[in-house]
Design an enzyme around this catalytic site. Structure first.
Site, PDB file in Angstrom:
ATOM      1  CE1 TYR A 166      -6.564   9.670 -16.851  1.00 30.68           C
ATOM      2  CE2 TYR A 166      -7.084  11.894 -16.618  1.00 30.68           C
ATOM      3  CZ  TYR A 166      -7.469  10.624 -16.692  1.00 30.68           C
ATOM      4  OH  TYR A 166      -9.010  10.395 -16.650  1.00 30.68           O
ATOM      5  NE  ARG A 180      -2.544   1.138   3.662  1.00 36.06           N
ATOM      6  CZ  ARG A 180      -3.551   1.082   4.525  1.00 36.06           C
ATOM      7  NH1 ARG A 180      -4.865   0.964   4.290  1.00 36.06           N
ATOM      8  NH2 ARG A 180      -3.200   1.323   5.929  1.00 36.06           N
ATOM      9  CG  HIS A 200      -6.038   7.681  -3.136  1.00 37.73           C
ATOM     10  ND1 HIS A 200      -5.170   7.670  -2.075  1.00 37.73           N
ATOM     11  CD2 HIS A 200      -6.821   8.746  -2.930  1.00 37.73           C
ATOM     12  CE1 HIS A 200      -5.147   8.803  -1.340  1.00 37.73           C
ATOM     13  NE2 HIS A 200      -6.277   9.436  -2.015  1.00 37.73           N
ATOM     14  CG  LEU A 232      -4.151  -0.849 -13.745  1.00 39.83           C
ATOM     15  CD1 LEU A 232      -4.962  -2.142 -13.683  1.00 39.83           C
ATOM     16  CD2 LEU A 232      -2.828  -0.949 -13.948  1.00 39.83           C
ATOM     17  CG  ASN A 233      -3.703   4.532 -11.850  1.00 34.39           C
ATOM     18  OD1 ASN A 233      -3.701   3.563 -11.088  1.00 34.39           O
ATOM     19  ND2 ASN A 233      -3.127   5.346 -12.052  1.00 34.39           N
ATOM     20  CE1 TYR A 234      -9.334   7.671 -12.580  1.00 32.22           C
ATOM     21  CE2 TYR A 234     -10.385   7.726 -14.816  1.00 32.22           C
ATOM     22  CZ  TYR A 234      -9.887   8.160 -13.860  1.00 32.22           C
ATOM     23  OH  TYR A 234      -9.407   9.670 -14.097  1.00 32.22           O
ATOM     24  N   GLY A 286       0.815   3.696  -6.433  1.00 31.02           N
ATOM     25  CA  GLY A 286       0.009   3.160  -7.344  1.00 31.02           C
ATOM     26  C   GLY A 286      -0.331   3.955  -8.471  1.00 31.02           C
ATOM     27  CG  HIS A 287      -1.233   8.785  -9.769  1.00 33.96           C
ATOM     28  ND1 HIS A 287      -2.557   8.892 -10.148  1.00 33.96           N
ATOM     29  CD2 HIS A 287      -0.523   9.795 -10.127  1.00 33.96           C
ATOM     30  CE1 HIS A 287      -2.558   9.752 -10.745  1.00 33.96           C
ATOM     31  NE2 HIS A 287      -1.511  10.407 -10.753  1.00 33.96           N
TER      32      HIS A 287
HETATM   33  C1  LIG Z   1      -9.956  10.761  -4.704  1.00 31.57           C
HETATM   34  C2  LIG Z   1      -9.378  10.037  -5.853  1.00 31.57           C
HETATM   35  C3  LIG Z   1      -8.946  10.871  -6.960  1.00 31.57           C
HETATM   36  C4  LIG Z   1      -7.949  10.228  -8.125  1.00 31.57           C
HETATM   37  N1  LIG Z   1      -7.744  11.250  -8.973  1.00 31.57           N
HETATM   38  C5  LIG Z   1      -7.034  10.696  -9.895  1.00 31.57           C
HETATM   39  C6  LIG Z   1      -6.553  11.653 -11.171  1.00 31.57           C
HETATM   40  O1  LIG Z   1      -6.709  12.773 -11.090  1.00 31.57           O
HETATM   41  N2  LIG Z   1      -5.918  10.898 -12.148  1.00 31.57           N
HETATM   42  C7  LIG Z   1      -5.576   9.742 -12.116  1.00 31.57           C
HETATM   43  O2  LIG Z   1      -4.863   8.913 -12.989  1.00 31.57           O
HETATM   44  N3  LIG Z   1      -6.121   8.717 -11.024  1.00 31.57           N
HETATM   45  C8  LIG Z   1      -6.823   9.178 -10.416  1.00 31.57           C
HETATM   46  N4  LIG Z   1      -7.045   8.468  -9.084  1.00 31.57           N
HETATM   47  C9  LIG Z   1      -6.694   7.062  -9.168  1.00 31.57           C
HETATM   48  C10 LIG Z   1      -5.570   6.750  -8.719  1.00 31.57           C
HETATM   49  O3  LIG Z   1      -4.525   6.910  -9.646  1.00 31.57           O
HETATM   50  C11 LIG Z   1      -5.218   5.141  -8.095  1.00 31.57           C
HETATM   51  O4  LIG Z   1      -6.107   4.877  -7.396  1.00 31.57           O
HETATM   52  C12 LIG Z   1      -3.920   4.865  -7.687  1.00 31.57           C
HETATM   53  O5  LIG Z   1      -3.583   3.634  -8.154  1.00 31.57           O
HETATM   54  C13 LIG Z   1      -3.748   5.193  -6.408  1.00 31.57           C
HETATM   55  O6  LIG Z   1      -2.391   5.104  -5.811  1.00 31.57           O
HETATM   56  P1  LIG Z   1      -2.383   5.097  -4.288  1.00 31.57           P
HETATM   57  O7  LIG Z   1      -0.682   4.566  -4.361  1.00 31.57           O
HETATM   58  O8  LIG Z   1      -2.869   5.964  -3.733  1.00 31.57           O
HETATM   59  O9  LIG Z   1      -3.042   3.550  -4.163  1.00 31.57           O
HETATM   60  P2  LIG Z   1      -3.006   2.195  -3.223  1.00 31.57           P
HETATM   61  O10 LIG Z   1      -4.105   1.702  -2.973  1.00 31.57           O
HETATM   62  O11 LIG Z   1      -1.945   2.208  -2.402  1.00 31.57           O
HETATM   63  O12 LIG Z   1      -2.240   1.088  -4.577  1.00 31.57           O
HETATM   64  C14 LIG Z   1      -3.122   0.869  -5.702  1.00 31.57           C
HETATM   65  C15 LIG Z   1      -2.637  -0.310  -6.434  1.00 31.57           C
HETATM   66  O13 LIG Z   1      -1.178  -0.191  -6.708  1.00 31.57           O
HETATM   67  C16 LIG Z   1      -0.282  -1.186  -5.788  1.00 31.57           C
HETATM   68  N5  LIG Z   1       0.953  -0.560  -5.369  1.00 31.57           N
HETATM   69  C17 LIG Z   1       0.781   0.675  -4.380  1.00 31.57           C
HETATM   70  N6  LIG Z   1       2.169   0.776  -4.134  1.00 31.57           N
HETATM   71  C18 LIG Z   1       2.841   0.109  -4.927  1.00 31.57           C
HETATM   72  C19 LIG Z   1       4.321  -0.028  -4.875  1.00 31.57           C
HETATM   73  N7  LIG Z   1       4.889   0.722  -4.047  1.00 31.57           N
HETATM   74  N8  LIG Z   1       4.811  -0.829  -5.602  1.00 31.57           N
HETATM   75  C20 LIG Z   1       3.966  -1.743  -6.056  1.00 31.57           C
HETATM   76  N9  LIG Z   1       2.780  -1.773  -6.268  1.00 31.57           N
HETATM   77  C21 LIG Z   1       2.144  -0.675  -5.520  1.00 31.57           C
HETATM   78  C22 LIG Z   1      -1.341  -1.568  -4.702  1.00 31.57           C
HETATM   79  O14 LIG Z   1      -0.920  -2.706  -4.359  1.00 31.57           O
HETATM   80  C23 LIG Z   1      -2.477  -1.668  -5.366  1.00 31.57           C
HETATM   81  O15 LIG Z   1      -2.745  -2.848  -5.987  1.00 31.57           O
HETATM   82  C24 LIG Z   1      -7.850   9.136  -7.909  1.00 31.57           C
HETATM   83  C25 LIG Z   1      -8.345   8.046  -6.981  1.00 31.57           C
HETATM   84  C26 LIG Z   1      -8.879   8.706  -6.057  1.00 31.57           C
HETATM   85  C27 LIG Z   1      -9.518   7.969  -5.037  1.00 31.57           C
END
Ligand SMILES: Cc1cc2nc3c(=O)[nH]c(=O)nc-3n(C[C@H](O)[C@H](O)[C@H](O)COP(=O)(O)OP(=O)(O)OC[C@H]3O[C@@H](n4cnc5c(N)ncnc54)[C@H](O)[C@@H]3O)c2cc1C
Ligand SMILES: *[C@@H]1O[C@H](CO)[C@@H](O)[C@H](O)[C@H]1NC(C)=O
Ligand SMILES: *[C@@H]1O[C@H](CO)[C@@H](O)[C@H](O)[C@H]1NC(C)=O
Ligand SMILES: *[C@@H]1O[C@H](CO)[C@@H](O)[C@H](O)[C@H]1NC(C)=O
Ligand SMILES: *[C@@H]1O[C@H](CO)[C@@H](O)[C@H](O)[C@H]1NC(C)=O
Ligand SMILES: *[C@@H]1O[C@H](CO)[C@@H](O)[C@H](O)[C@H]1NC(C)=O
Length: 536
Positions: free
Chosen positions: A185, A105, A109, A472-474, A178-179
């Site tokens: 983007y 994690r 998100h 993928l990120n959605y 994750g992003h």
């Molecule tokens: C409120 C909100 C706004 C958003 N706005 C945007 C936006 O403007 N543009 C856009 O493109 N996306 C957007 N998103 C989507 C966002 O890009 C993805 O949810 C993204 O995966 C979140 O990254 P995280 O590290 O917070 O998530 P996490 O939940 O921590 O991880 C997401 C996934 O990636 C894996 N992961 C996390 N960290 C690593 C790591 N270091 N190495 C390997 N795997 C890992 C996790 O196991 C999981 O499968 C938004 C999401 C939310 C909830």
């Protein structure tokens, strides 16, 4: 956090030691695992079991969807909040040795909670303490640790320079890990592409617990972790990125129109304009249901929001020429710095200090609401009749939302296979559908998820086909999933082809080579085919 977790840890080890002293019998698997961790890292490694008093607060700290913090949500057996890279290595080595399912994690998100929920027993390695960022304003590059947020990155860039920015998402609490791994983007998309398009190096812990950089991991694996989702391939510790140039003055506007003010015709027209505008102009639409002041009842509102990389005097003629129907005037626009535009899009007052971007406390709705989201790509403009059908369905829900994000520009110049993210030339825009709800319980959840699935069915004839693509990120488990992360190639292709199109097979090849035993897996991970791993 640091000192208290160390204190806890000492307590935990003390308990374990006294337990093993009392019962000289075969040790529990937790104990073996903890012993392994102490062998492979230093005693400061913070570990939280459900017995730890701060387990619950650490777990909830990065939960960004209340749908996954219910009494029946599966919880991790342990959480390791790594303080340095060696702790991440130890987590991998020991989880693998003891057959534990390890998930990573960063910002939490994930739309389906895959960074902190699983159907099989699991351990979390939480990177929230790995959040250092070093910006080299001379070279125009930065190293950023995976546990940092994009808001922290923006703030750190702005502190060093007024003329650099970075093309990532809008919501500041989103995690880098994750992003970036899934693409990433925001408002600089049409000028500079995705966050992942601007990554130039990375540090990753592989399945053997070794740290690799771009050179030692090789170009195939480096390709895979820029849009293929990091979770299938290892744990990304940090990324090196190229910063991008932004002018000292940018212009923003928000222009709201509801149905009674002709929103439908404007949205329809936008589809012919938005992806063909100059790359310096990003014009997105947020669509919501609001209370109409004119009619005293609910109506659909289209909110046109723009970032222009230049001054207002340059923007107005472009809008007059390309989209006169909107009727934009000087008065509707505000000039500011790029970092102020980041604050603006994130909903902060533009004269706040960019310090507010560093705060990991999420927007209130991310804590109190449950949500479900889905995505689509649009390659032909949707007719007014089609749009009206969508509006009708929006009015059936309490808190529905759509975001139309325009592509074109730089996105059309990058080849579909440059990185795993394949949605390039030919896409006018993507649609982000969401529904949020406050009510608790399964019944509410079923109703609202049922609604968004009906909307998704309704839109079928209007969006991309063969495959019906998704971002993928959605993340959307409706596209297919395997309960234990052990999907076969053909099962995984169901969703893999939607997220990655023709890049799916190459991802399977990389996966088969670097993680043949499928240690790094989740409900939608890339599958392995043993024979593919051997070929080059
Ligand atoms: C409120 C909100 C706004 C958003 N706005 C945007 C936006 O403007 N543009 C856009 O493109 N996306 C957007 N998103 C989507 C966002 O890009 C993805 O949810 C993204 O995966 C979140 O990254 P995280 O590290 O917070 O998530 P996490 O939940 O921590 O991880 C997401 C996934 O990636 C894996 N992961 C996390 N960290 C690593 C790591 N270091 N190495 C390997 N795997 C890992 C996790 O196991 C999981 O499968 C938004 C999401 C939310 C909830
Ligand atoms: C947590 O406490 C229970 C009993 O209360 C015990 O059986 C278990 O071993 C403890 N777990 C850990 C990881 O300490
Ligand atoms: C745009 O500015 C004009 C004044 O020039 C104003 O009348 C109008 O309400 C503004 N429109 C929006 C949507 O803010
Ligand atoms: C619209 O009005 C209803 C009823 O008056 C109210 O409960 C709701 O909060 C309002 N919604 C918005 C978005 O203002
Ligand atoms: C922000 O500050 C500037 C300069 O002090 C001022 O001119 C402007 O009106 C302020 N903007 C807002 C929205 O408060
Ligand atoms: C995973 O689930 C599938 C189908 O539910 C099952 O056939 C398979 O045996 C499971 N594999 C493991 C390793 O649990």
């Amino acid at each position: 956090m640091k000192t208290s977790s160390i204190a806890l840890l000492v307590l935990l080890f003390h308990t374990i030691l006294s337990l093993s002293a009392t019962f000289a019998t075969p040790t529990s698997f937790h104990e073996n695992f903890l012993q392994c961790l102490s062998l492979h890292s230093d005693p400061s490694i913070p570990i939280y079991s459900p017995n730890s008093s701060s387990y619950e607060s650490i777990l909830q700290f990065s939960v960004r969807n209340r749908r996954f913090s219910t009494p029946t949500t599966p919880k991790p057996e342990l959480i390791i909040t790594a303080l340095d890279e060696s702790h991440v290595q130890a987590a991998v080595i020991c989880s693998r040795k003891h057959g534990l399912h390890l998930i990573t994690r960063s910002g939490g998100h994930d739309y389906e909670g895959l960074s902190y929920v699983s159907d099989v027993p699991f351990v979390i390695v939480d990177l929230l303490n790995l959040q250092s960022i070093s910006v080299d304003a001379k070279k125009g590059t930065a190293w950023v640790q995976a546990g940092a947020t994009i808001g922290q990155l923006y703030h750190n860039i702005a502190v060093k320079s007024r003329t650099y920015g970075f093309p990532a998402g809008i919501c500041p609490t989103v995690g880098i890990g994750g992003h970036f791994g899934g693409g990433g983007y925001g408002a600089l998309l049409r000028k500079y592409g995705l966050a992942a398009d601007n990554i130039v190096d990375a540090r990753l812990v592989n399945v053997d617990g070794k740290i690799l950089d771009r050179k030692s991991m090789g170009e195939d694996l480096f390709w895979a972790i820029r849009g293929g989702g990091g979770a299938s391939f290892g744990i990304v510790l940090s990324y090196k990125i190229n910063l991008v140039h932004v002018p000292p003055v940018v212009t923003v506007f928000t222009f709201n129109k509801n149905l009674e003010e002709g929103a439908t015709a404007l949205v329809e027209r936008w589809q012919y304009v938005a992806d063909k505008l100059p790359q310096d102009l990003f014009l997105t639409i947020l669509i919501n249901v609001v209370n109409s002041t004119q009619r005293g009842e609910r109506t659909v509102q289209a909110s046109f929001r723009a970032l222009f990389l230049g001054v207002v005097d340059k923007l107005i003629p472009i809008m007059e020429q390309r989209f006169p129907e909107l009727g934009l005037t000087h008065d509707n626009c505000t000039e500011m710095s790029w970092i102020q535009s980041v604050l603006y899009f994130a909903g902060f007052p533009i004269n706040s200090s960019s310090d507010v971007l560093v705060d990991r406390t999420p927007a209130n709705y991310l804590v109190t609401a449950s949500f479900k989201a889905k995505s689509d790509y649009v390659t032909e403009p949707i007719s007014q009749t089609g749009l009206e059908g969508i509006w009708k369905m929006l009015l059936e829900e309490n808190i529905p939302g759509l975001i139309f994000s325009p592509y074109g520009g730089r996105m059309s110049e990058i080849s579909e296979s440059a990185i795993p993210f394949p949605h390039r030339v030919g896409n006018i825009y993507d649609i982000h559908y969401s529904v949020a709800w406050i009510e608790k319980g399964l019944k509410a959840s079923k109703e609202h998820i049922g609604w968004i699935r009906r909307l998704y069915r309704y839109v079928t004839p209007y969006v991309s086909k063969f495959p019906r693509s998704a971002y993928l990120n959605y993340r959307d488990l409706d596209l297919g999933q395997s309960k234990n992360g052990t999907a076969s190639y053909s099962e995984a292709k169901e969703w893999g082809i939607k997220y990655f199109k023709n890049n799916f097979d190459r991802l399977v090849k990389v996966k088969s080579k670097v993680d043949p035993d499928n240690f790094f897996r989740n409900e939608q991970s890339i599958p392995t085919i043993p024979s593919w791993g051997k070929k080059n």
